[in-house]
Design an enzyme around this catalytic site. Structure first.
Site, short mmCIF file in Angstrom:
data_model
loop_
_atom_site.label_atom_id
_atom_site.label_comp_id
_atom_site.label_asym_id
_atom_site.label_seq_id
_atom_site.Cartn_x
_atom_site.Cartn_y
_atom_site.Cartn_z
N HIS A 1 1.07 -1.18 -0.34
CA HIS A 1 -0.01 0.05 -0.16
C HIS A 1 0.81 1.10 -0.28
CE1 HIS A 1 0.61 -0.15 4.47
NE2 HIS A 1 0.72 0.77 4.58
N ASP B 1 0.17 -7.78 1.71
CA ASP B 1 0.45 -6.42 1.82
C ASP B 1 2.16 -6.52 1.99
OD1 ASP B 1 0.69 -3.15 1.80
OD2 ASP B 1 0.24 -3.10 3.68
N SER C 1 4.31 2.54 8.06
CA SER C 1 4.84 1.50 7.07
C SER C 1 5.61 1.20 6.23
CB SER C 1 3.10 2.30 5.68
OG SER C 1 2.10 2.40 7.01
#
Length: 514
Positions: free
Chosen positions: A194, A231, A308
């Site tokens: 993402h 992810d 992230s």
């Protein structure tokens, strides 16, 4: 003078020499001769005076001598404070602090000088060692060294997209920022899917900007491949002057309570270190591909937007997970931020996915088409049975799967909530299977079309071993087969799905041992 400076040897010699050199009394007329033996104290005195005069003054000064080059200045201060006055306020404070002397009430520089002068007598008369208050504890030193060793391998990642509005110039606008880390010495960088998916639009940019410590400016990184369901994404940067990649650990042996470190770029604040512990294991987290990521690590190390894709490290600096999500109840109101609940993809999963992407450009894992019990659920079942399940329990067998054709049998649920145990897989191609990770690795190391032998215990019964043969298929073909047979049918997001975290209690129902 020597007596004043606590030097008993030179004091004795000087007194003896003075006694022998005194003139005789006036009423005595005989010659007084100094014998050779009587001259010995005189020679000792002058010899010691020549060789030890300088050192005779050191006992009162030496406690103040520090590893910095303050000795000459401190020696000058023995007779007056002009030497200490030549030091700066910062140097005076440092000397006082490193000797554990309280100077909070000192207002002016001369107060600091006087306090340092007063501390000399205390230092010379005290035999205890003073630990500087600025010294790091062993734990702090380990964290500092771990960060220094690992941070050069952490990357600051930015993505940009073409604007949708009409423009005569092909400008690019920022889409998002995140973190990554160097995986190997060939320039592969691992991050979240993402992070590179163009601000959540799902489209992949041709390149993203990656910057590591020591780089003058960010460089373009090519997207090698992605796995939305996990992810994860793999980038590649030029290999010139790369730092050392992170050490890779394991996640199947993590313990709740062990210390962890997270390095990332929260809110664009590059190379930020936060610490915490492993709060829980085996969590399911919704992935960017719409399916849950199994077995995630929960931590209270502060993770915020921008973290992230960054590494989660153990106390020795080894990679144990990739930070991917946080629990943020206020995200809908635009108040996303850390509340002490963050999640990381376990490194065992990361390793399998990343190696597939590097080798094939995408994940092409084969599958048996089964769902298995999570290791912690298996341990709970063992406690109810009162015996060890030395293998992996089959929970579900998917239709039209290699497992179904081979004859594997799943566990079943009775109407009263009890479970009838299914097959227990103990070996794949002769390799022992003790935990879920063993089975996942054994299957995903194969190729589609490979035939594997699977040793099982029927009904998890030690007295009923059997060897089955199954032909592995790719996950894509398995999904297509399931979709053709039933439009609503699906398969687990990984080759061999895990079971055991969907119920509210986090533990299986009662067990029926058949």
């Amino acid at each position: 003078i020597h007596a004043r400076h606590n030097n008993p040897t030179l004091t004795f010699c000087s007194l003896a020499a003075l006694f022998l050199l005194l003139p005789p009394p006036p009423h005595q007329h005989q010659d007084i001769r100094v014998t050779p033996m009587a001259k010995i104290p005189i020679f000792i005195y002058y010899f010691a005076l020549l060789t030890g005069h300088a050192t005779s003054f050191l006992p009162s000064v030496s406690p103040l001598v520090h590893r910095r080059n303050y000795a000459p200045v401190l020696a000058m201060s023995n007779s007056n404070n002009s030497g200490l006055s030549s030091l700066s306020v910062t140097e005076l404070k440092r000397l006082l602090s490193e000797r554990g002397v309280d100077f909070r009430d000192c207002l002016e520089k001369r107060d600091l000088v006087e306090r340092l002068e007063e501390s000399r007598n205390w230092a010379s008369s005290s035999s205890r060692s003073v630990v500087p208050p600025s010294a790091l504890s062993a734990e702090e030193e380990r964290v500092v060294q771990t960060f220094k060793r690992a941070s050069p391998s952490v990357a600051y990642i930015t993505t940009s997209v073409q604007p949708r509005s009409f423009s005569l110039q092909g400008t690019r606008v920022p889409a998002g920022t995140g973190t990554g880390f160097l995986w190997d010495d060939r320039g592969h960088v691992v991050t979240n899917y993402h992070v590179v998916a163009s601000g959540g639009s799902g489209s992949l940019p041709r390149t993203v900007k990656v910057k590591c410590q020591g780089m003058a400016e960010a460089c373009d990184a090519a997207v090698v491949g992605v796995e939305p369901e996990k992810d994860l994404a793999v980038l590649r940067i030029p290999t010139a002057s790369l730092p050392q990649p992170l050490d890779i650990g394991t996640s199947n042996d993590l313990q709740v309570g062990q210390k962890v470190l997270a390095i990332g770029n929260p809110f664009g604040l590059d190379y930020t270190l936060t610490t915490g512990v492993v709060s829980a294991l085996g969590r399911d987290v919704d992935g960017a591909g719409g399916r849950p990521i199994k077995g995630c690590i929960q931590t209270d190390a502060a993770i915020n937007p921008g973290n992230s894709g960054g590494p989660l490290l153990d106390s020795r600096g080894r990679l144990i997970g990739v930070n991917t999500a946080i629990y943020a109840p206020g995200a809908a109101a635009g108040m996303a931020g850390n509340i002490g609940i963050g999640f990381a993809i376990p490194v065992d999963t990361v390793r399998r996915v990343v190696n597939q992407i590097i080798r094939y450009g995408r994940v092409v894992k084969p599958t048996l088409g089964i769902t298995i019990a999570d290791d912690k659920v298996a341990r709970s079942i063992e406690s109810q049975l009162g015996r060890k399940l030395d293998g992996v329990l089959v929970v579900d067998v998917l239709p039209r799967s290699p497992a179904l054709e081979a004859g594997l049998r799943a566990s079943s649920l009775r109407g009263d909530g009890t479970i009838i145990l299914g097959d227990l897989i103990t070996h794949v191609d002769g390799q022992p299977v003790r935990e879920a990770e063993d089975l996942l690795s054994a299957v995903e190391e194969k190729k589609s079309g490979d035939v594997v032998s699977v040793r099982v215990l029927r009904g998890s019964d030690l007295s009923r071993p059997e060897v089955l043969r199954a032909t592995l298929v790719s996950r894509d073909s398995m999904r297509a087969s399931s979709a053709s047979s039933s439009p609503s049918a699906g398969i687990p997001s990984n080759s061999v799905g895990r079971w055991g975290r969907s119920n509210n209690m986090g533990r299986p129902p009662s067990i029926w041992d058949n």
